[in-house]
Design an enzyme around this catalytic site. Sequence first.
Site, mmCIF file in Angstrom:
data_model
loop_
_atom_site.group_PDB
_atom_site.id
_atom_site.type_symbol
_atom_site.label_atom_id
_atom_site.label_comp_id
_atom_site.label_asym_id
_atom_site.label_seq_id
_atom_site.Cartn_x
_atom_site.Cartn_y
_atom_site.Cartn_z
ATOM 1 N N GLU A 116 0.869 -1.193 0.000
ATOM 2 C CA GLU A 116 0.000 0.000 0.000
ATOM 3 C C GLU A 116 0.903 1.239 0.000
ATOM 4 O OE1 GLU A 116 -3.731 1.953 2.523
ATOM 5 O OE2 GLU A 116 -2.494 0.401 3.431
ATOM 6 N N HIS A 120 -4.353 -4.919 -0.208
ATOM 7 C CA HIS A 120 -3.999 -3.765 -1.045
ATOM 8 C C HIS A 120 -3.163 -4.195 -2.258
ATOM 9 C CE1 HIS A 120 -5.768 -0.563 1.307
ATOM 10 N NE2 HIS A 120 -5.307 -1.166 2.395
#
Length: 247
Positions: A159, A184
């Site tokens: 992320e 993510h």
Amino acid sequence: MLKGLFNYETAFRKYTRACLEEFVADNIQYAEIRPNFMESNQVLKDNGSSKYNNEETLELIIEEYEKFQMEHKHRILKGLKVIWCFPRSMPNDKVAESLQECLQAKLNKRLHQYIAGFDLVGEEGQGKPLRAFRTELLTFKRLCAAYGVDIPFLFHCGETLEMGTETDGNVFDALLLGSKRIGHGFALPRHPYVMELMKQNNVCVEVCPISNEILGLTPRISGHAVYNLLANNVPCTISTDNGTPFR
């Protein structure tokens, strides 16, 4: 800011119940929740005389879930599991303790079916990279094998907009540590070889486009990394991240 308001037993039970009711209202059929099992999150008895430990807190959640299911006769919500989470910003010895607690909960006959996996959570750039905990994580894997239990890693990683940093390197380490899923994975398309290996290992990427747009990783969803992942046949789920704040 809010969590302290719900850390007394009656409030915590009502909070858990409200969560389950929201799942049903949204027609969610299966949920995996990510409680943060750390000391500051432990639930107090209503009179403040003592705390429930992390395993007992998990039991409170399961009790409310099972009562809820009895009342609703399993009509909509068909299942719920818990991902045992701990902050990546904590010292190594505390991470080791949390891993041990997770294993003990999995060995508990009452709770074992509800443990879906383990995750290190928190902002990647503000915490430690996965490699900082490699000794603790590999020891945990050996202990799980010795006890004959399966607690997969389901790591938050990638992320970030950074490249060539320890944060960016979390996607490599998640793969090497055998993570079953990654949360993510925004940085993954910048590492095509790792992306291909994750596809071969059937690692699912839990992408969170709205979260990534709001937090500035992408200026708009139409330019999100998920399109690259899907074009390369990487297994993906479309997820909310923190659904309530982003509603």
